[in-house]
Scaffold this motif. Structure first.
Motif, short mmCIF file in Angstrom:
data_model
loop_
_atom_site.label_atom_id
_atom_site.label_comp_id
_atom_site.label_asym_id
_atom_site.label_seq_id
_atom_site.Cartn_x
_atom_site.Cartn_y
_atom_site.Cartn_z
N THR A 1 -36.56 55.24 -2.58
CA THR A 1 -37.54 55.78 -3.19
C THR A 1 -38.71 56.18 -2.12
OG1 THR A 1 -37.21 55.50 -5.27
CG2 THR A 1 -39.30 56.12 -5.10
N LYS A 2 -39.13 57.17 -1.68
CA LYS A 2 -40.21 57.43 -0.73
C LYS A 2 -41.15 58.79 -1.18
CE LYS A 2 -41.52 57.58 3.78
NZ LYS A 2 -42.21 56.49 4.37
N SER A 3 -42.39 58.59 -0.81
CA SER A 3 -43.08 59.64 -0.99
C SER A 3 -44.17 59.47 0.12
CB SER A 3 -44.01 59.56 -2.43
OG SER A 3 -44.32 58.23 -2.39
N SER B 1 -50.17 61.62 -3.63
CA SER B 1 -48.80 61.51 -2.90
C SER B 1 -47.58 62.64 -3.39
CB SER B 1 -48.29 60.12 -2.86
OG SER B 1 -48.00 59.82 -4.08
N ARG B 2 -46.75 62.93 -2.47
CA ARG B 2 -45.93 64.00 -2.73
C ARG B 2 -44.27 63.12 -2.86
NH1 ARG B 2 -45.46 68.96 0.74
NH2 ARG B 2 -46.86 69.62 -0.90
N PRO B 3 -43.76 62.85 -4.06
CA PRO B 3 -42.32 62.31 -3.92
C PRO B 3 -41.48 62.86 -3.16
CG PRO B 3 -42.73 63.26 -6.04
CD PRO B 3 -44.02 63.54 -5.31
N VAL B 4 -40.94 62.30 -2.12
CA VAL B 4 -39.52 62.93 -1.31
C VAL B 4 -38.34 62.46 -1.84
CG1 VAL B 4 -38.98 63.47 1.01
CG2 VAL B 4 -41.26 62.99 0.38
N ASN C 1 -36.22 60.16 -4.55
CA ASN C 1 -36.28 59.48 -5.91
C ASN C 1 -34.87 58.53 -6.07
OD1 ASN C 1 -37.12 58.60 -8.29
ND2 ASN C 1 -36.52 60.69 -9.26
N ARG D 1 -36.13 68.74 -3.48
CA ARG D 1 -37.34 67.58 -3.39
C ARG D 1 -37.82 67.28 -4.99
NH1 ARG D 1 -40.59 68.41 1.42
NH2 ARG D 1 -41.83 69.73 -0.09
N PRO D 2 -38.12 65.99 -5.41
CA PRO D 2 -37.76 64.82 -4.68
C PRO D 2 -36.13 64.53 -4.82
CG PRO D 2 -38.89 64.70 -6.82
CD PRO D 2 -38.85 65.92 -6.54
#
Lengths: 268, 245
Positions: free
Chosen positions: A17-19, A27-30, A32, A219-220
């Motif tokens: 998982t990365k945001s 923050s914007r989730p990239v 999931n 995205r995400p």
């Protein structure tokens, strides 16, 4: 040590998982919770819409970025953030004009700190298989697009890392050269025991080259489909006209275009 | 061709108009008188060249040290960039006479003036050159396991060299002018003080002869940078030629 069993896949991506931090606490989730794995010698293709976070996923695997959550495992051992397991081939060939082709291909080994001579000797030994014999002392700008990509791939595999990460390696080539390169890649791959993960936009390229295709959502990014490609090897270009190939193509196309997550807002 | 046409027009205008040579000498007169004074002009050219080389060497050293330091440290970038820009707002015409008071008529004030006018374009050219490096190239090197220093040596430094040579050309053109200017303010020898002296004795022809020598010097040094570029980064001109094919 109980994790290190014979059954452990060569590489496993577990719940990554990365945001991106936007500042002001937002923050914007990239990515999931992305999961997939590849066995030793397996060729995995990842397809997904533009800007879905595929390249970020590769950066995380290569140890260049940290995930917010999740783990990367090689042979059952967690290696998140380590850089020595993956050899990374970026979209651009990134061959440096101040180095000859031989010097460019030996770069990874030189950077790691071996002697220049040994590094260049091991790179040179791969030149025939990559169709680059006679171009050792040429400069990148003297080569065609296809040859440059082969040189970039040589630079990647000569590092003898556990897994190859190929980020749209043929994206910038014209379609004729691309088809040639795909046929060539599947040929060299079949003569070696590389474990490879390929990012591509090209569904046909994914089916033609891969043992399994992972489809990511917009995205995400999350995994929508993990589809084994059951076509005999060596693959022939004529298989692209077969009914099974068409069936896979349709299935991937539909999965890719299924509405679901919101469409990302452009940038990628 | 253009130069010849201009000189011919100049020669014709002076001859037809009957202008006094103290106001505007003809090109022919400049060449004749300059040739007669060649001994003293040459004796003054040598120190000017020495100052130019010394001053420019100091300037290059300073530029490299600053640019590399700034490339490695974002903190230094924030601390030094305003100072660099401020250094360029110093009116040299006001400072140069003070330097003579502080450091005398010797080499020191010349070197300082030359360094002050030339280190800025070279430093900025280098800093920009380092930043021209492809971001993905940095990532590629990192994925290979390169630390910051190796990234610098393998990619950032070679990427910056073409910009460096462009900056070098701008710098060298200013360097000669800087030397002349510093001498003009006060010196024992050199083309600058020679021009000042000749002007005061109404030898306009010899002033212009010295100006012509200065122009030749600048062009010569300028061409020298191309030679150095060919020698140090032969791939750059090859790549450029290849792109046009």
């Amino acid at each position: 040590m109980s994790e290190t069993t014979a059954a452990a896949p060569r590489v496993e991506v577990r719940a990554i998982t990365k945001s991106f931090e936007l500042g002001h606490g937002q923050s914007r989730p990239v990515i999931n919770k992305v999961d997939f794995s590849a066995q030793q010698g397996e060729f995995l293709a990842i397809i997904g819409p533009s800007g879905c976070g595929k390249s970020t996923l590769f950066n995380i695997m290569a140890g260049l970025e940290k995930p917010r959550d999740g783990e990367i495992l090689v042979d059952g051992r967690p290696v998140t953030g380590e850089r020595e397991h993956f050899a990374y081939m970026p979209q651009k060939d990134l061959l440096f004009p101040w180095r000859t082709i031989l010097q460019n291909t030996a770069l990874g080994l030189e950077v790691r700190g071996g002697s220049k001579k040994t590094a260049r000797a091991s790179a040179a030994s791969l030149f025939p298989a990559f169709g680059l014999s006679g171009f050792e002392n040429s400069h990148p700008f003297e080569l065609s697009g296809g040859m440059r990509q082969r040189a970039a791939l040589l630079r990647t595999v000569v590092q003898a890392r556990d897994v190859l990460l190929l980020d749209e390696p043929f994206g910038a080539l014209d379609s004729l050269t691309r088809t040639d390169m795909q046929a060539w890649l599947q040929d060299v791959w079949s003569h070696n025991s590389w474990t490879a993960v390929l990012i591509t936009h090209d569904i046909r390229e994914a089916i033609y080259l891969a043992d399994r295709v992972v489809v990511l959502s917009p995205r995400p990014a999350s995994v929508r489909l993990n589809l084994p490609i059951d076509l005999p090897r060596p693959r022939q270009l004529s298989m692209m006209a077969s009914a099974r190939f068409a069936h896979y193509e349709l299935q991937l196309l539909e999965t890719l275009h299924r509405p679901g997550n919101p469409v990302p807002d452009g940038i990628g | 061709m253009i130069v010849l046409a201009l000189l011919a027009t100049w020669q014709g205008a002076v001859a037809a108009g009957g202008v006094k040579p103290t106001v505007l000498p003809s090109p022919q007169r400049i060449v004749e008188q300059g040739w007669l004074a060649r001994g003293i002009i040459w004796a003054n050219t040598v120190p000017t060249l020495q100052e130019t080389f010394l001053g420019f060497a100091v300037s290059l050293t300073l530029a490299w040290v600053l640019a590399v330091a700034i490339d490695f440290s974002p903190w230094l970038r924030r601390a030094l960039m305003p100072l660099l820009v401020a250094s360029q707002t110093i009116p040299i015409i006001a400072i140069a006479p003070l330097m003579i008071i502080w450091f005398g008529f010797g080499l020191m004030p010349k070197i300082m003036v030359i360094a002050l006018v030339t280190f800025f374009p070279v430093t900025v050219g280098l800093i920009d050159g380092f930043n021209l490096t492809d971001r993905d190239a940095g990532n590629l090197l990192r994925s290979m396991g390169a630390n910051r220093w190796k990234q610098f040596v393998y990619v950032r430094l070679p990427s910056a060299l073409p910009s460096f040579f462009t900056a070098l050309r701008i710098g060298i053109a200013y360097a000669v002018t800087g030397a002349i200017f510093a001498e003009y303010i006060g010196a024992r020898e050199g083309l600058g003080i020679y021009m000042a002296t000749m002007k005061n004795s109404f030898r306009t022809d010899l002033v212009l002869a010295a100006v012509a020598v200065t122009a030749f010097l600048s062009v010569g040094l300028f061409l020298l940078t191309y030679a150095a570029e060919r020698l140090i980064i032969p791939w750059h001109s090859k790549e450029r030629r290849n792109r046009h094919v």
